[in-house]
Design a protein around this motif. Sequence first.
Motif, PDB file in Angstrom:
ATOM      1  N   ALA A 132     -24.230   9.540  -3.714  1.00  0.00           N
ATOM      2  CA  ALA A 132     -23.403  10.714  -3.428  1.00  0.00           C
ATOM      3  C   ALA A 132     -22.217  10.318  -2.552  1.00  0.00           C
ATOM      4  CB  ALA A 132     -24.236  11.797  -2.746  1.00  0.00           C
ATOM      5  N   LEU A 133     -22.496   9.521  -1.533  1.00  0.00           N
ATOM      6  CA  LEU A 133     -21.441   9.073  -0.625  1.00  0.00           C
ATOM      7  C   LEU A 133     -20.339   8.329  -1.376  1.00  0.00           C
ATOM      8  CD1 LEU A 133     -20.373   8.683   2.272  1.00  0.00           C
ATOM      9  CD2 LEU A 133     -21.771   6.604   2.382  1.00  0.00           C
ATOM     10  N   ASN A 134     -20.725   7.456  -2.282  1.00  0.00           N
ATOM     11  CA  ASN A 134     -19.733   6.692  -3.050  1.00  0.00           C
ATOM     12  C   ASN A 134     -18.819   7.610  -3.868  1.00  0.00           C
ATOM     13  OD1 ASN A 134     -20.680   4.242  -2.075  1.00  0.00           O
ATOM     14  ND2 ASN A 134     -22.109   3.984  -3.772  1.00  0.00           N
ATOM     15  N   TYR A 135     -19.395   8.616  -4.504  1.00  0.00           N
ATOM     16  CA  TYR A 135     -18.587   9.540  -5.302  1.00  0.00           C
ATOM     17  C   TYR A 135     -17.709  10.420  -4.414  1.00  0.00           C
ATOM     18  CZ  TYR A 135     -20.428   8.188  -9.793  1.00  0.00           C
ATOM     19  OH  TYR A 135     -20.724   7.478 -10.932  1.00  0.00           O
ATOM     20  N   TYR A 136     -18.224  10.852  -3.271  1.00  0.00           N
ATOM     21  CA  TYR A 136     -17.412  11.646  -2.343  1.00  0.00           C
ATOM     22  C   TYR A 136     -16.224  10.838  -1.834  1.00  0.00           C
ATOM     23  CZ  TYR A 136     -21.230  15.116  -2.022  1.00  0.00           C
ATOM     24  OH  TYR A 136     -22.177  16.066  -2.289  1.00  0.00           O
ATOM     25  N   ILE A 137     -16.459   9.577  -1.513  1.00  0.00           N
ATOM     26  CA  ILE A 137     -15.372   8.726  -1.021  1.00  0.00           C
ATOM     27  C   ILE A 137     -14.305   8.538  -2.098  1.00  0.00           C
ATOM     28  CG2 ILE A 137     -14.794   6.364  -0.316  1.00  0.00           C
ATOM     29  CD1 ILE A 137     -17.476   6.380   1.268  1.00  0.00           C
ATOM     30  N   ASP A 138     -14.740   8.295  -3.335  1.00  0.00           N
ATOM     31  CA  ASP A 138     -13.780   8.171  -4.436  1.00  0.00           C
ATOM     32  C   ASP A 138     -12.974   9.463  -4.597  1.00  0.00           C
ATOM     33  OD1 ASP A 138     -14.586   5.577  -4.959  1.00  0.00           O
ATOM     34  OD2 ASP A 138     -15.850   6.120  -6.678  1.00  0.00           O
ATOM     35  N   ALA A 139     -13.656  10.599  -4.542  1.00  0.00           N
ATOM     36  CA  ALA A 139     -12.983  11.893  -4.686  1.00  0.00           C
ATOM     37  C   ALA A 139     -11.992  12.115  -3.553  1.00  0.00           C
ATOM     38  CB  ALA A 139     -14.009  13.020  -4.725  1.00  0.00           C
ATOM     39  N   GLN A 140     -12.387  11.722  -2.360  1.00  0.00           N
ATOM     40  CA  GLN A 140     -11.517  11.917  -1.203  1.00  0.00           C
ATOM     41  C   GLN A 140     -10.234  11.089  -1.337  1.00  0.00           C
ATOM     42  OE1 GLN A 140     -13.149  10.868   2.675  1.00  0.00           O
ATOM     43  NE2 GLN A 140     -12.359  12.798   3.463  1.00  0.00           N
ATOM     44  N   LYS A 141     -10.365   9.872  -1.824  1.00  0.00           N
ATOM     45  CA  LYS A 141      -9.187   9.026  -2.040  1.00  0.00           C
ATOM     46  C   LYS A 141      -8.246   9.674  -3.058  1.00  0.00           C
ATOM     47  CE  LYS A 141     -11.560   4.665  -1.128  1.00  0.00           C
ATOM     48  NZ  LYS A 141     -12.170   3.485  -1.774  1.00  0.00           N
ATOM     49  N   MET A 142      -8.826  10.267  -4.099  1.00  0.00           N
ATOM     50  CA  MET A 142      -8.014  10.868  -5.159  1.00  0.00           C
ATOM     51  C   MET A 142      -7.307  12.135  -4.707  1.00  0.00           C
ATOM     52  SD  MET A 142     -10.591  10.561  -8.355  1.00  0.00           S
ATOM     53  CE  MET A 142     -11.505   9.069  -8.631  1.00  0.00           C
ATOM     54  N   SER A 143      -7.896  12.863  -3.767  1.00  0.00           N
ATOM     55  CA  SER A 143      -7.330  14.151  -3.377  1.00  0.00           C
ATOM     56  C   SER A 143      -6.499  14.095  -2.098  1.00  0.00           C
ATOM     57  CB  SER A 143      -8.450  15.185  -3.214  1.00  0.00           C
ATOM     58  OG  SER A 143      -9.254  14.857  -2.094  1.00  0.00           O
ATOM     59  N   LYS A 144      -6.485  12.953  -1.439  1.00  0.00           N
ATOM     60  CA  LYS A 144      -5.887  12.843  -0.110  1.00  0.00           C
ATOM     61  C   LYS A 144      -4.479  13.419  -0.029  1.00  0.00           C
ATOM     62  CE  LYS A 144      -5.339   9.871   3.812  1.00  0.00           C
ATOM     63  NZ  LYS A 144      -5.685   8.627   4.433  1.00  0.00           N
ATOM     64  N   ASN A 145      -3.590  13.016  -0.869  1.00  0.00           N
ATOM     65  CA  ASN A 145      -2.206  13.482  -0.794  1.00  0.00           C
ATOM     66  C   ASN A 145      -1.856  14.528  -1.842  1.00  0.00           C
ATOM     67  OD1 ASN A 145      -1.539  11.724   1.386  1.00  0.00           O
ATOM     68  ND2 ASN A 145      -1.425  10.032  -0.063  1.00  0.00           N
ATOM     69  N   LYS A 146      -2.844  14.990  -2.592  1.00  0.00           N
ATOM     70  CA  LYS A 146      -2.581  15.939  -3.673  1.00  0.00           C
ATOM     71  C   LYS A 146      -3.093  17.341  -3.383  1.00  0.00           C
ATOM     72  CE  LYS A 146      -4.318  14.038  -7.348  1.00  0.00           C
ATOM     73  NZ  LYS A 146      -4.647  13.618  -8.697  1.00  0.00           N
ATOM     74  N   ASN A 147      -4.259  17.440  -2.724  1.00  0.00           N
ATOM     75  CA  ASN A 147      -4.899  18.739  -2.591  1.00  0.00           C
ATOM     76  C   ASN A 147      -5.605  18.834  -1.231  1.00  0.00           C
ATOM     77  OD1 ASN A 147      -6.496  21.045  -2.842  1.00  0.00           O
ATOM     78  ND2 ASN A 147      -6.912  20.689  -5.003  1.00  0.00           N
ATOM     79  N   PRO A 148      -4.920  19.349  -0.215  1.00  0.00           N
ATOM     80  CA  PRO A 148      -5.521  19.419   1.124  1.00  0.00           C
ATOM     81  C   PRO A 148      -6.817  20.232   1.167  1.00  0.00           C
ATOM     82  CG  PRO A 148      -3.177  20.002   1.212  1.00  0.00           C
ATOM     83  CD  PRO A 148      -3.547  19.836  -0.235  1.00  0.00           C
ATOM     84  N   ASP A 149      -6.874  21.329   0.420  1.00  0.00           N
ATOM     85  CA  ASP A 149      -8.105  22.145   0.419  1.00  0.00           C
ATOM     86  C   ASP A 149      -9.284  21.331  -0.107  1.00  0.00           C
ATOM     87  OD1 ASP A 149      -6.777  24.376   1.408  1.00  0.00           O
ATOM     88  OD2 ASP A 149      -6.359  25.176  -0.597  1.00  0.00           O
ATOM     89  N   GLN A 150      -9.062  20.634  -1.182  1.00  0.00           N
ATOM     90  CA  GLN A 150     -10.107  19.807  -1.767  1.00  0.00           C
ATOM     91  C   GLN A 150     -10.484  18.659  -0.825  1.00  0.00           C
ATOM     92  OE1 GLN A 150      -9.159  17.377  -5.331  1.00  0.00           O
ATOM     93  NE2 GLN A 150     -10.688  18.655  -6.371  1.00  0.00           N
ATOM     94  N   PHE A 151      -9.496  18.069  -0.182  1.00  0.00           N
ATOM     95  CA  PHE A 151      -9.725  16.982   0.755  1.00  0.00           C
ATOM     96  C   PHE A 151     -10.649  17.430   1.887  1.00  0.00           C
ATOM     97  CE2 PHE A 151      -8.529  14.461   4.504  1.00  0.00           C
ATOM     98  CZ  PHE A 151      -8.728  13.182   4.013  1.00  0.00           C
ATOM     99  N   TYR A 152     -10.400  18.621   2.432  1.00  0.00           N
ATOM    100  CA  TYR A 152     -11.242  19.116   3.532  1.00  0.00           C
ATOM    101  C   TYR A 152     -12.604  19.598   3.040  1.00  0.00           C
ATOM    102  CZ  TYR A 152      -7.338  18.348   6.575  1.00  0.00           C
ATOM    103  OH  TYR A 152      -6.333  17.741   7.273  1.00  0.00           O
TER     104      TYR A 152
END
Length: 176
Positions: A132-152
């Motif tokens: 789960a952690l690995n997928y969350y980290i990947d998702a966080q990298k993808m959303s970092k500069n694109k979607n602040p709501d998703q990032f948080y």
Amino acid sequence: MQKLYLTFLLSFLQSLYFSQSTKGFHIPDSLKNKNFDQLKKSYDKVFRIDNSKAELYANTILSKGKKENNNDLIFDGYYKIAHIKGLKSENGHPYADTLIKITRNVDTKEYPAKAYIIKGILFNYDWKYSDALNYYIDAQKMSKNKNPDQFYYIKKLLGILKTATEENEEALPLFL
């Protein structure tokens, strides 16, 4: 040669399996004339309350998306079905895997990060916290500069994960 044949056969069977996800599903007459917003509202009303009904709405969204060749509906349908299957202790991973596969080359505000989020959520339901952690980290990298709501939102999921693994001091800053 046999290795190539086996690889081809497995690829074919996998695509056949995933394309069958709504095969045999018929949209009930009561939902045929509903638009996406109506289906989404109905889904949201029953999600986590009556997941069998929620699954019906999610399958309808996916079926309509495939029929209309509407990627947004298809993505949303797969996401919702994967989530419901996980909540019902059923295997939602094939739906999440399909979602990851079909959004891999998409670059929107939500996807492909949202596909990785649902995969992480499913692993969290399965108590496979490292995955789960690995997928969350990947998702966080993808959303970092694109979607602040998703990032948080992902930060919140990471906090929940840290709490589940009794890493409470590391979880607190994620929640703040």
